[in-house]
Design a protein around this motif. Structure first.
Motif, mmCIF file in Angstrom:
data_model
loop_
_atom_site.group_PDB
_atom_site.id
_atom_site.type_symbol
_atom_site.label_atom_id
_atom_site.label_comp_id
_atom_site.label_asym_id
_atom_site.label_seq_id
_atom_site.Cartn_x
_atom_site.Cartn_y
_atom_site.Cartn_z
ATOM 1 N N TYR A 133 -6.060 -1.422 1.064
ATOM 2 C CA TYR A 133 -5.213 -2.674 0.806
ATOM 3 C C TYR A 133 -4.821 -2.801 2.326
ATOM 4 O O TYR A 133 -4.377 -1.976 2.946
ATOM 5 C CB TYR A 133 -4.088 -2.234 -0.190
ATOM 6 N N THR A 134 -4.869 -4.199 2.605
ATOM 7 C CA THR A 134 -4.572 -4.748 3.872
ATOM 8 C C THR A 134 -3.431 -5.778 3.420
ATOM 9 O O THR A 134 -3.719 -6.528 2.952
ATOM 10 C CB THR A 134 -5.685 -5.322 4.653
ATOM 11 N N PRO A 135 -2.061 -5.412 3.939
ATOM 12 C CA PRO A 135 -1.141 -6.429 3.929
ATOM 13 C C PRO A 135 -1.428 -7.849 4.236
ATOM 14 O O PRO A 135 -2.242 -7.885 5.592
ATOM 15 C CB PRO A 135 -0.148 -5.817 4.778
ATOM 16 N N PRO A 136 -0.939 -8.895 3.733
ATOM 17 C CA PRO A 136 -1.274 -10.225 4.443
ATOM 18 C C PRO A 136 -0.882 -10.432 5.892
ATOM 19 O O PRO A 136 0.101 -9.758 6.482
ATOM 20 C CB PRO A 136 -0.439 -11.079 3.464
ATOM 21 N N ASP A 157 1.897 2.853 11.763
ATOM 22 C CA ASP A 157 0.766 4.066 11.648
ATOM 23 C C ASP A 157 -0.404 3.566 11.432
ATOM 24 O O ASP A 157 -1.567 3.819 11.637
ATOM 25 C CB ASP A 157 1.252 5.107 10.301
ATOM 26 N N SER A 158 -0.633 2.116 10.578
ATOM 27 C CA SER A 158 -1.827 1.696 10.184
ATOM 28 C C SER A 158 -1.183 0.361 9.861
ATOM 29 O O SER A 158 -0.588 -0.178 9.143
ATOM 30 C CB SER A 158 -2.263 2.433 9.151
ATOM 31 N N GLN A 159 -2.546 -0.622 9.873
ATOM 32 C CA GLN A 159 -2.487 -1.969 9.580
ATOM 33 C C GLN A 159 -3.034 -2.137 8.083
ATOM 34 O O GLN A 159 -2.906 -3.008 7.357
ATOM 35 C CB GLN A 159 -3.296 -2.939 10.438
ATOM 36 N N SER A 160 -3.547 -1.282 7.432
ATOM 37 C CA SER A 160 -4.072 -1.117 6.250
ATOM 38 C C SER A 160 -3.879 0.353 5.522
ATOM 39 O O SER A 160 -3.479 1.448 6.271
ATOM 40 C CB SER A 160 -5.689 -1.437 6.350
ATOM 41 N N PHE A 161 -3.860 0.488 4.177
ATOM 42 C CA PHE A 161 -3.695 1.683 3.488
ATOM 43 C C PHE A 161 -4.701 1.774 2.222
ATOM 44 O O PHE A 161 -5.407 0.997 2.026
ATOM 45 C CB PHE A 161 -2.176 1.331 2.605
ATOM 46 N N GLY A 192 1.019 -1.134 0.124
ATOM 47 C CA GLY A 192 -0.032 -0.019 0.126
ATOM 48 C C GLY A 192 0.703 1.330 0.037
ATOM 49 O O GLY A 192 1.926 1.267 0.281
ATOM 50 N N MET A 193 0.301 2.267 -0.112
ATOM 51 C CA MET A 193 1.155 3.534 -0.158
ATOM 52 C C MET A 193 0.068 4.754 0.646
ATOM 53 O O MET A 193 -0.957 4.487 0.907
ATOM 54 C CB MET A 193 1.450 4.364 -1.714
ATOM 55 N N LEU A 194 0.994 5.768 1.326
ATOM 56 C CA LEU A 194 0.501 6.747 1.920
ATOM 57 C C LEU A 194 0.258 7.904 1.229
ATOM 58 O O LEU A 194 -0.442 8.779 1.289
ATOM 59 C CB LEU A 194 1.356 6.962 3.112
ATOM 60 N N LEU A 195 1.233 8.219 0.413
ATOM 61 C CA LEU A 195 1.115 9.555 -0.536
ATOM 62 C C LEU A 195 0.716 9.228 -2.087
ATOM 63 O O LEU A 195 1.027 8.227 -2.595
ATOM 64 C CB LEU A 195 2.582 10.204 -0.619
ATOM 65 N N LYS A 252 -3.693 1.166 -9.359
ATOM 66 C CA LYS A 252 -2.558 0.819 -8.833
ATOM 67 C C LYS A 252 -2.434 -0.289 -7.827
ATOM 68 O O LYS A 252 -1.488 -0.825 -7.292
ATOM 69 C CB LYS A 252 -1.450 2.016 -8.300
ATOM 70 N N ALA A 253 -3.566 -0.818 -7.499
ATOM 71 C CA ALA A 253 -3.781 -1.453 -6.043
ATOM 72 C C ALA A 253 -3.026 -2.888 -6.583
ATOM 73 O O ALA A 253 -2.575 -3.492 -5.541
ATOM 74 C CB ALA A 253 -5.055 -1.880 -5.887
ATOM 75 N N SER A 254 -2.939 -3.377 -7.879
ATOM 76 C CA SER A 254 -2.295 -4.550 -8.140
ATOM 77 C C SER A 254 -0.969 -4.465 -8.678
ATOM 78 O O SER A 254 -0.351 -5.568 -9.235
ATOM 79 C CB SER A 254 -3.162 -5.460 -8.930
ATOM 80 N N GLN A 255 -0.263 -3.269 -9.015
ATOM 81 C CA GLN A 255 0.799 -3.138 -9.414
ATOM 82 C C GLN A 255 1.974 -2.501 -8.458
ATOM 83 O O GLN A 255 3.054 -2.092 -8.807
ATOM 84 C CB GLN A 255 0.777 -2.278 -10.646
ATOM 85 N N LEU A 256 1.707 -2.459 -7.050
ATOM 86 C CA LEU A 256 2.513 -1.854 -6.165
ATOM 87 C C LEU A 256 3.598 -2.945 -5.856
ATOM 88 O O LEU A 256 3.296 -4.190 -5.850
ATOM 89 C CB LEU A 256 1.837 -1.386 -4.964
#
Length: 375
Positions: free
Chosen positions: A270-273, A296-300, A9-12, A306-310
């Motif tokens: 998006y939540t990391p596994p 900062d967070s468990q999800s972004f 995920g990304m923050l910016l 871009k969700a499938s290209q990061l």
């Protein structure tokens, strides 16, 4: 070092890759994810008057006091002569009248009661002035750089006025949403206090017109124009839209709806596994390992396209040396797209691990000897 590449995920957000928002009517606006990610802004640092949207800070300090156990929802709040002298929207508190904090919160969140906001402020801090000091201190802690509160309700003072920005109101709103109990008040359409004798109707009419709206607060005085901090949630994505100095109620609602529509159309959660961050072994500690967590967070929130290209790059040490402090940074998660770094997020220790003492090591050694001796 342990390194891993995976979707992340990304923050910016790179706004240039997104569709245009379109023209807004307000002087200033901001769209944030509830986790604090800025998704869109328009003159968001301009200092303007928030009117009754001020009360999101009053409600935040109240919810924090509840969490600390300083008050309960059954705590009785007494209306002082000063609190009862407030003008504007109010429930006409009488001096000496008592009302539970639960009903006070209803009156503030639903009816935007200026008198109740001051009464709660006085109860929590002794005086409204002392409460305002807490408001400004809390704003500074949250990173608000354009905010100066003068009271608990947002009315003009004697030669003074509250000033803030859409950016700062979004930060305060996101912090308030960390207390989901408040949505049980900001999401009320109609209710009553004083045993059903006094009716309340929510000033936030978007509750009936915008699907997924959960709150938070509207505001209006003639100099401030029409303002709102509107929260909404769909498909697990929670957003905050702040609109300041809109010319009419209708344009305030239209701008807030446009911001939220933009957010829901272009972003996703998006939540990391769950198995991304594995425990890191600790040497000479009173625990064998420590659990790393994202600071900062468990999800972004990410752009849908871009969700499938990061790509993310996880860096953690193979081992740590005790002592390890809770919250200590032990690594970082780097998010990139097309070779460009979008975000570096600190990874911290979830708990402390103390250094093992010599007596503990001796006991452990003797235990191993005893366990390994022949029967």
């Amino acid at each position: 070092m342990i390194c891993a590449a995976m979707l992340g995920g990304m923050l910016l957000v790179q706004a240039a890759a997104l569709p245009e928002m379109g023209a807004l009517n307000a002087k200033s606006a901001a769209l944030y994810a509830a986790n604090g990610q800025e998704l869109y802004s328009y003159n968001a640092d301009e200092q303007l008057q928030p009117a009754s949207v001020t009360k999101i800070m009053t409600m935040l300090l109240t919810m924090e006091a509840l969490e600390r156990g300083e008050v309960t929802l059954d705590t009785m709040i007494t209306g002082s002569e000063y609190a009862c002298s407030m003008g504007g929207t109010q429930v006409w508190l009488e001096p000496g009248e008592q009302m539970s904090l639960n009903d006070m919160l209803k009156a503030i969140a639903v009816g935007s009661a200026n008198d109740c906001a001051v009464a709660v402020a006085e109860h929590l801090a002794g005086t409204e002035a002392a409460f305002v000091e807490r408001m400004n201190q809390r704003a500074a802690e949250l990173g608000c750089t354009n905010t100066q509160f003068i009271n608990a309700n947002g009315l003009d003072g004697m030669g003074q006025k509250t000033l803030t920005s859409a950016h700062d109101l979004a930060l305060i709103s996101c912090e308030l949403l960390k207390h989901p109990k408040i949505l049980e008040y900001t999401g009320i359409w109609m209710d009553s206090i004083r045993g059903g004798k006094f009716s309340l109707a929510n000033t936030n009419k978007m509750l009936k017109s915008y699907p997924g709206l959960t709150g938070l607060k509207t505001g209006y005085i003639s100099e401030a124009g029409f303002c709102i901090s509107a929260s909404a949630e769909r498909d697990g994505l929670s957003l905050v839209a702040v609109v300041m100095a809109a010319p009419t109620k209708e344009t305030r609602m239209a701008d807030a709806s446009a911001l939220l529509n933009y957010g829901f159309a272009n972003f996703t959660v998006y939540t990391p596994p769950a198995d991304l961050l594995q425990p890191v072994p600790v040497q000479l500690g009173n625990a064998d390992s420590v659990q790393p967590v994202l600071q900062d967070s468990q999800s972004f929130v990410v752009e849908k396209e871009k969700a499938s290209q990061l790509e993310t790059h996880l860096e953690l040490p193979d081992t740590l040396q005790a002592p390890v402090e809770a919250g200590q940074q032990i690594g970082e998660l780097t998010v990139s797209s097309g070779g460009e770094t979008l975000l570096t997020l600190p990874i911290t220790a979830a708990e402390a691990v103390e250094m093992t003492t010599i007596p503990d090591l001796l006991l452990e050694f003797l235990g191993k000897l005893a366990g390994g001796s022949p029967a």
